[in-house]
Scaffold this motif. Structure first.
Motif, PDB file in Angstrom:
ATOM      1  N   MET A 258       0.836  -1.199   0.000  1.00  0.00           N
ATOM      2  CA  MET A 258       0.000   0.000   0.000  1.00  0.00           C
ATOM      3  C   MET A 258       0.872   1.251   0.000  1.00  0.00           C
ATOM      4  SD  MET A 258      -3.283  -0.978   0.108  1.00  0.00           S
ATOM      5  CE  MET A 258      -4.291   0.258   0.943  1.00  0.00           C
ATOM      6  N   VAL A 259       1.992   1.219   0.728  1.00  0.00           N
ATOM      7  CA  VAL A 259       2.895   2.372   0.780  1.00  0.00           C
ATOM      8  C   VAL A 259       3.532   2.607  -0.581  1.00  0.00           C
ATOM      9  CG1 VAL A 259       5.005   3.278   1.823  1.00  0.00           C
ATOM     10  CG2 VAL A 259       3.317   2.097   3.246  1.00  0.00           C
ATOM     11  N   GLU A 260       4.022   1.551  -1.214  1.00  0.00           N
ATOM     12  CA  GLU A 260       4.575   1.668  -2.571  1.00  0.00           C
ATOM     13  C   GLU A 260       3.549   2.252  -3.539  1.00  0.00           C
ATOM     14  OE1 GLU A 260       7.310  -1.576  -4.317  1.00  0.00           O
ATOM     15  OE2 GLU A 260       6.089  -2.623  -2.823  1.00  0.00           O
ATOM     16  N   SER A 261       2.288   1.921  -3.295  1.00  0.00           N
ATOM     17  CA  SER A 261       1.217   2.356  -4.193  1.00  0.00           C
ATOM     18  C   SER A 261       0.768   3.776  -3.921  1.00  0.00           C
ATOM     19  CB  SER A 261       0.031   1.398  -4.069  1.00  0.00           C
ATOM     20  OG  SER A 261       0.419   0.077  -4.384  1.00  0.00           O
ATOM     21  N   GLY A 262       1.437   4.470  -3.004  1.00  0.00           N
ATOM     22  CA  GLY A 262       1.166   5.887  -2.802  1.00  0.00           C
ATOM     23  C   GLY A 262       0.461   6.258  -1.522  1.00  0.00           C
ATOM     24  N   LEU A 263       0.185   5.284  -0.644  1.00  0.00           N
ATOM     25  CA  LEU A 263      -0.513   5.591   0.611  1.00  0.00           C
ATOM     26  C   LEU A 263       0.493   5.522   1.757  1.00  0.00           C
ATOM     27  CD1 LEU A 263      -3.481   6.372   0.736  1.00  0.00           C
ATOM     28  CD2 LEU A 263      -3.991   4.120   1.656  1.00  0.00           C
ATOM     29  N   LYS A 264       1.281   6.550   1.887  1.00  0.00           N
ATOM     30  CA  LYS A 264       2.371   6.596   2.857  1.00  0.00           C
ATOM     31  C   LYS A 264       1.831   6.471   4.286  1.00  0.00           C
ATOM     32  CE  LYS A 264       6.355   9.409   4.236  1.00  0.00           C
ATOM     33  NZ  LYS A 264       7.079  10.691   4.013  1.00  0.00           N
ATOM     34  N   GLY A 265       2.456   5.593   5.064  1.00  0.00           N
ATOM     35  CA  GLY A 265       2.072   5.419   6.458  1.00  0.00           C
ATOM     36  C   GLY A 265       0.963   4.418   6.691  1.00  0.00           C
ATOM     37  N   TYR A 266       0.430   3.815   5.631  1.00  0.00           N
ATOM     38  CA  TYR A 266      -0.658   2.850   5.799  1.00  0.00           C
ATOM     39  C   TYR A 266      -0.123   1.575   6.459  1.00  0.00           C
ATOM     40  CZ  TYR A 266      -4.760  -0.014   4.782  1.00  0.00           C
ATOM     41  OH  TYR A 266      -5.869  -0.817   4.896  1.00  0.00           O
ATOM     42  N   ARG A 267      -0.825   1.122   7.493  1.00  0.00           N
ATOM     43  CA  ARG A 267      -0.470  -0.132   8.170  1.00  0.00           C
ATOM     44  C   ARG A 267      -1.740  -0.819   8.641  1.00  0.00           C
ATOM     45  NH1 ARG A 267       0.141  -2.002  13.354  1.00  0.00           N
ATOM     46  NH2 ARG A 267      -0.048   0.012  14.388  1.00  0.00           N
TER      47      ARG A 267
END
Length: 344
Positions: A258-267
């Motif tokens: 998800m982070v690679e896909s542009g949603l920084k900080g998603y966990r």
């Protein structure tokens, strides 16, 4: 030495017709043994002197059960005593939590913890235990990330296209979950919050029904376990857009995070850990934790977990496990509050 279930032990007392009487006898014996006072400090080097009881809040057959049985066998082989698996499903794993929280602090009852326990304080007004106060956390075992699976005919080949599609169709994009407040639900709510989307949540009674409706396009996407969704992604029944882990999953090397896909900080996702009731002697906590951590580095156990889409947690101390649980409670409390989910 192998792990045992209560039913398997009961069969040792007689044939199938007397198994129920044997089960009652074994259960009573374990409970009575659990009520005995903890051994004095001088006797601790002889631990354990009887079977251990390993409680988990999920039914047999799923990923949680597989993890518990693998860890139970590891402990049995290294401690020289059987490990009895005690499945206590129901109530979002609260039944199992209460059983273990009330058990004697003698090192003979332990529990498989998971993400269910760190969301519970925000979902329920009253709990029969406090996950921080009432347990002696031993270690963390593995993370269980999700796959973001979408209906294959949806006009979204990556996360950014899904976000764009949702923004042009506010309120018309449905996402499935296995129930209100479960990790798959919260993963969708977190996506909505971070990407500022208006999504419609459709809760199901379990993963199988949610996946069936995803196949048919009655819902548009679903954050689901990797092992359960992987065969369907390979068969083209769903499309894997992303995984919720911090790095690409070995089972899905071509699928970005998800982070690679542009949603920084998603966990998002779940996790597994191991805990005793509060007050178990530190020497016992350390011994069990060391056995588990050494086992997680062994090739056979690691391969088994990776095959299930799990990501290993290595060398996690009791202090680090407790800190992670405290942080995870706060993390999901914020998501739940922003989503407007009211405690029950």
């Amino acid at each position: 030495m192998k792990i045992l279930t209560l039913t398997a032990l009961a069969m040792a007392f007689g044939d199938r017709h007397s198994a129920s009487r044997g089960l009652a006898a074994i259960a009573a014996a374990i409970l009575i043994a659990g009520l005995l006072p903890a051994a004095a400090g001088a006797a601790q080097p002889d631990y354990p002197q009887r079977p251990l009881r390993f409680v988990l809040g999920f039914p047999p057959g799923g990923t949680s059960d597989m993890v518990a049985r693998a860890i139970g066998e590891l402990l049995a082989d290294n401690l020289g005593q059987p490990v009895v698996i005690d499945n206590r499903p129901g109530a979002g794993a609260r039944i199992a939590g209460e059983v273990v929280a009330r058990a004697p602090a003698d090192g003979y009852t332990l529990m498989l913890t998971s993400g269910s326990y760190t969301v519970a304080p925000s979902l329920y007004r009253k709990l029969p235990f406090d996950i921080e106060r009432d347990f002696s956390h031993i270690t963390l075992i593995a993370d269980s990330p999700f796959m973001l699976a979408v209906y294959p005919k949806l006009a979204a080949n990556n996360l950014q296209e899904l976000i764009a599609y949702a923004r042009t169709n506010p309120g018309k994009i449905n996402f499935a979950s296995a129930g209100i407040g479960v990790p798959s639900h919260l993963a969708g709510e977190l996506l909505a919050q971070m990407a500022k989307l208006e999504l419609t949540h459709v809760p199901y009674k379990g993963s199988a029904l949610a996946m069936t409706d995803l196949f048919g396009g009655r819902v548009h996407f679903y954050f689901t376990s990797i092992p359960g969704a992987l065969p369907h992604a390979r068969a083209g029944r769903v499309r894997a857009l992303a995984v919720t882990s911090t790095k690409r999953n070995p089972a899905l090397p071509d699928v970005p995070t998800m982070v690679e896909s542009g949603l920084k900080g998603y966990r998002a996702g779940s996790w597994y850990g191991l805990t005793f009731p509060r007050g178990v002697p530190a020497a016992i906590v350390k011994r069990v934790g060391t056995i588990v951590q050494k086992g997680l580095s062994a090739g056979g156990l690691e391969a088994k977990f990776v095959e299930q889409g799990l990501e290993m947690r290595r060398n996690v101390t009791p202090k680090e496990a407790a800190e992670f649980i405290r942080e995870d409670i706060a993390y999901w409390a914020t998501v739940i509050k922003r989503a407007g989910i009211q405690p029950r």
